[in-house]
Motif scaffolding. Sequence first.
Motif, PDB file in Angstrom:
ATOM      1  N   ILE A   1       1.721  10.707   2.786  1.00 46.89           N
ATOM      2  CA  ILE A   1       2.064  10.765   1.257  1.00 46.89           C
ATOM      3  C   ILE A   1       1.285   9.934   0.401  1.00 46.89           C
ATOM      4  CG2 ILE A   1       3.940  10.544  -0.490  1.00 46.89           C
ATOM      5  CD1 ILE A   1       5.672  11.903   1.864  1.00 46.89           C
ATOM      6  N   ALA A   2       1.263   8.587   0.823  1.00 49.23           N
ATOM      7  CA  ALA A   2       0.648   7.398   0.066  1.00 49.23           C
ATOM      8  C   ALA A   2      -0.759   7.776   0.114  1.00 49.23           C
ATOM      9  CB  ALA A   2       1.045   5.985   0.740  1.00 49.23           C
ATOM     10  N   ASN A   3      -1.632   8.170   1.193  1.00 48.04           N
ATOM     11  CA  ASN A   3      -2.794   8.560   0.893  1.00 48.04           C
ATOM     12  C   ASN A   3      -3.260   9.680   0.109  1.00 48.04           C
ATOM     13  OD1 ASN A   3      -4.423   6.749   2.852  1.00 48.04           O
ATOM     14  ND2 ASN A   3      -3.539   7.726   4.286  1.00 48.04           N
ATOM     15  N   ASN A   4      -2.408  10.750   0.103  1.00 45.52           N
ATOM     16  CA  ASN A   4      -2.285  11.774  -0.701  1.00 45.52           C
ATOM     17  C   ASN A   4      -2.283  11.467  -2.331  1.00 45.52           C
ATOM     18  OD1 ASN A   4      -2.860  13.694   1.411  1.00 45.52           O
ATOM     19  ND2 ASN A   4      -0.904  14.366   1.337  1.00 45.52           N
ATOM     20  N   ASN A   5      -1.488  10.384  -2.696  1.00 47.46           N
ATOM     21  CA  ASN A   5      -1.346   9.800  -3.914  1.00 47.46           C
ATOM     22  C   ASN A   5      -2.293   8.831  -4.439  1.00 47.46           C
ATOM     23  OD1 ASN A   5       1.142  11.400  -4.308  1.00 47.46           O
ATOM     24  ND2 ASN A   5       2.443   9.636  -3.679  1.00 47.46           N
ATOM     25  N   GLY A   6      -3.504   8.855  -3.425  1.00 48.38           N
ATOM     26  CA  GLY A   6      -4.574   7.730  -3.970  1.00 48.38           C
ATOM     27  C   GLY A   6      -5.108   6.835  -3.047  1.00 48.38           C
ATOM     28  N   GLY A   7      -3.937   6.236  -2.293  1.00 53.38           N
ATOM     29  CA  GLY A   7      -4.098   5.503  -1.067  1.00 53.38           C
ATOM     30  C   GLY A   7      -5.270   4.422  -1.182  1.00 53.38           C
ATOM     31  N   TYR A   8      -5.516   3.642  -2.039  1.00 54.09           N
ATOM     32  CA  TYR A   8      -6.588   2.760  -2.049  1.00 54.09           C
ATOM     33  C   TYR A   8      -6.310   1.298  -1.779  1.00 54.09           C
ATOM     34  CZ  TYR A   8      -3.347   0.595  -5.714  1.00 54.09           C
ATOM     35  OH  TYR A   8      -2.205   0.323  -6.490  1.00 54.09           O
ATOM     36  N   ASP A   9      -5.330   1.297  -0.748  1.00 60.96           N
ATOM     37  CA  ASP A   9      -4.875  -0.135  -0.135  1.00 60.96           C
ATOM     38  C   ASP A   9      -4.410   0.271   1.412  1.00 60.96           C
ATOM     39  OD1 ASP A   9      -4.381  -2.891   0.339  1.00 60.96           O
ATOM     40  OD2 ASP A   9      -2.865  -3.081  -1.093  1.00 60.96           O
ATOM     41  N   ASN A  10      -4.477  -0.695   2.194  1.00 59.31           N
ATOM     42  CA  ASN A  10      -3.891  -0.733   3.479  1.00 59.31           C
ATOM     43  C   ASN A  10      -2.463  -0.196   3.338  1.00 59.31           C
ATOM     44  OD1 ASN A  10      -6.124  -1.635   4.613  1.00 59.31           O
ATOM     45  ND2 ASN A  10      -5.605  -3.730   4.547  1.00 59.31           N
ATOM     46  N   ILE A  11      -2.055   0.478   4.372  1.00 60.37           N
ATOM     47  CA  ILE A  11      -0.802   1.272   4.019  1.00 60.37           C
ATOM     48  C   ILE A  11      -0.008   1.054   5.498  1.00 60.37           C
ATOM     49  CG2 ILE A  11       0.604   3.570   3.775  1.00 60.37           C
ATOM     50  CD1 ILE A  11      -1.995   4.436   2.307  1.00 60.37           C
ATOM     51  N   THR A  12       1.053   0.361   5.447  1.00 62.54           N
ATOM     52  CA  THR A  12       1.930   0.036   6.873  1.00 62.54           C
ATOM     53  C   THR A  12       3.253   0.673   6.457  1.00 62.54           C
ATOM     54  OG1 THR A  12       0.271  -1.811   7.289  1.00 62.54           O
ATOM     55  CG2 THR A  12       2.338  -1.766   8.385  1.00 62.54           C
ATOM     56  N   ALA A  13       3.818   1.180   7.428  1.00 61.85           N
ATOM     57  CA  ALA A  13       5.231   1.577   7.551  1.00 61.85           C
ATOM     58  C   ALA A  13       5.848   1.665   8.897  1.00 61.85           C
ATOM     59  CB  ALA A  13       5.394   2.933   6.836  1.00 61.85           C
ATOM     60  N   ILE A  14       6.805   0.785   8.895  1.00 61.78           N
ATOM     61  CA  ILE A  14       7.691   0.735  10.176  1.00 61.78           C
ATOM     62  C   ILE A  14       9.124   1.227   9.641  1.00 61.78           C
ATOM     63  CG2 ILE A  14       8.759  -0.550  11.975  1.00 61.78           C
ATOM     64  CD1 ILE A  14       6.072  -2.613  11.576  1.00 61.78           C
ATOM     65  N   VAL A  15       9.830   2.187  10.346  1.00 62.74           N
ATOM     66  CA  VAL A  15      11.079   2.687   9.902  1.00 62.74           C
ATOM     67  C   VAL A  15      12.180   2.568  11.324  1.00 62.74           C
ATOM     68  CG1 VAL A  15      12.528   4.688   9.375  1.00 62.74           C
ATOM     69  CG2 VAL A  15      10.255   4.464   8.503  1.00 62.74           C
ATOM     70  N   ILE A  16      13.209   1.849  11.096  1.00 57.39           N
ATOM     71  CA  ILE A  16      14.130   1.588  12.419  1.00 57.39           C
ATOM     72  C   ILE A  16      15.346   1.967  11.867  1.00 57.39           C
ATOM     73  CG2 ILE A  16      15.089  -0.405  13.604  1.00 57.39           C
ATOM     74  CD1 ILE A  16      12.663  -2.331  12.756  1.00 57.39           C
ATOM     75  N   LYS A  17      16.075   2.640  12.841  1.00 56.02           N
ATOM     76  CA  LYS A  17      17.414   3.319  12.730  1.00 56.02           C
ATOM     77  C   LYS A  17      18.325   2.510  13.625  1.00 56.02           C
ATOM     78  CE  LYS A  17      20.276   7.130  12.055  1.00 56.02           C
ATOM     79  NZ  LYS A  17      20.374   8.750  11.737  1.00 56.02           N
ATOM     80  N   ASN A  18      19.281   1.893  13.321  1.00 51.03           N
ATOM     81  CA  ASN A  18      20.400   1.484  14.177  1.00 51.03           C
ATOM     82  C   ASN A  18      21.151   2.521  14.656  1.00 51.03           C
ATOM     83  OD1 ASN A  18      22.089  -0.325  15.587  1.00 51.03           O
ATOM     84  ND2 ASN A  18      23.136  -1.110  13.618  1.00 51.03           N
ATOM     85  N   ILE A  19      21.285   2.793  15.813  1.00 48.93           N
ATOM     86  CA  ILE A  19      21.985   3.979  16.851  1.00 48.93           C
ATOM     87  C   ILE A  19      23.011   3.149  17.249  1.00 48.93           C
ATOM     88  CG2 ILE A  19      19.919   5.443  16.520  1.00 48.93           C
ATOM     89  CD1 ILE A  19      19.751   4.831  19.588  1.00 48.93           C
TER      90      ILE A  19
ATOM     91  N   GLY B   1       0.959  -1.042  -0.171  1.00 44.65           N
ATOM     92  CA  GLY B   1      -0.013  -0.167   0.058  1.00 44.65           C
ATOM     93  C   GLY B   1       0.863   1.201   0.050  1.00 44.65           C
ATOM     94  N   LEU B   2       2.026   1.295   0.529  1.00 40.96           N
ATOM     95  CA  LEU B   2       2.995   2.274   0.497  1.00 40.96           C
ATOM     96  C   LEU B   2       3.797   2.305  -0.767  1.00 40.96           C
ATOM     97  CD1 LEU B   2       4.425   4.624   2.023  1.00 40.96           C
ATOM     98  CD2 LEU B   2       5.995   3.149   2.779  1.00 40.96           C
ATOM     99  N   THR B   3       4.477   1.180  -0.970  1.00 38.89           N
ATOM    100  CA  THR B   3       5.167   1.167  -2.264  1.00 38.89           C
ATOM    101  C   THR B   3       4.579   1.021  -3.534  1.00 38.89           C
ATOM    102  OG1 THR B   3       5.325  -1.338  -2.206  1.00 38.89           O
ATOM    103  CG2 THR B   3       7.188  -0.336  -1.079  1.00 38.89           C
ATOM    104  N   ASN B   4       3.419   1.063  -3.669  1.00 34.02           N
ATOM    105  CA  ASN B   4       2.552   1.011  -4.861  1.00 34.02           C
ATOM    106  C   ASN B   4       2.258   2.719  -5.011  1.00 34.02           C
ATOM    107  OD1 ASN B   4       2.605  -1.476  -5.332  1.00 34.02           O
ATOM    108  ND2 ASN B   4       0.687  -1.947  -4.658  1.00 34.02           N
ATOM    109  N   MET B   5       2.356   3.450  -4.112  1.00 30.29           N
ATOM    110  CA  MET B   5       1.976   4.908  -4.039  1.00 30.29           C
ATOM    111  C   MET B   5       3.008   5.765  -3.859  1.00 30.29           C
ATOM    112  SD  MET B   5      -1.180   3.834  -4.512  1.00 30.29           S
ATOM    113  CE  MET B   5      -1.878   5.796  -4.733  1.00 30.29           C
ATOM    114  N   VAL B   6       4.291   5.385  -3.520  1.00 25.36           N
ATOM    115  CA  VAL B   6       5.271   6.366  -3.064  1.00 25.36           C
ATOM    116  C   VAL B   6       6.327   5.792  -4.007  1.00 25.36           C
ATOM    117  CG1 VAL B   6       6.718   7.461  -1.609  1.00 25.36           C
ATOM    118  CG2 VAL B   6       4.042   6.921  -1.019  1.00 25.36           C
ATOM    119  N   LYS B   7       7.083   6.501  -4.790  1.00 22.01           N
ATOM    120  CA  LYS B   7       8.349   6.010  -5.373  1.00 22.01           C
ATOM    121  C   LYS B   7       9.486   5.823  -4.095  1.00 22.01           C
ATOM    122  CE  LYS B   7       7.990   8.738  -9.391  1.00 22.01           C
ATOM    123  NZ  LYS B   7       8.269   9.806 -10.444  1.00 22.01           N
ATOM    124  N   THR B   8      10.160   4.909  -4.466  1.00 21.58           N
ATOM    125  CA  THR B   8      11.211   4.632  -3.534  1.00 21.58           C
ATOM    126  C   THR B   8      12.348   5.551  -3.149  1.00 21.58           C
ATOM    127  OG1 THR B   8      11.537   2.426  -4.618  1.00 21.58           O
ATOM    128  CG2 THR B   8      13.289   2.884  -3.253  1.00 21.58           C
TER     129      THR B   8
END
Length: 68
Positions: free
Chosen positions: A50-68, A22-29
């Motif tokens: 951003i994905a919703n603003n681009n049409g967001g027709y599917d479930n959208i999940t995003a998890i971002v992890i940074k190694n500190i 749902g994210l990768t189909n709506m937002v460029k890498t």
Amino acid sequence: VEPDVMVKGFLKDDILIMCSDGLTNMVKTEIIYQEASKNIEQAPKELVEIANNNGGYDNITAIVIKNI
């Protein structure tokens, strides 16, 4: 034929993004990377927006992890 696979450790300052199609189909890498690099805490919310603003027709999940 096996696909080319690069394996390395999760190094300091690396960013790991786990997301649904749902994210990768709506937002460029490139945009996903830019948002994740800007502000790690706000990145999931911004990416979903951003994905919703681009049409967001599917479930959208995003998890971002940074190694500190």
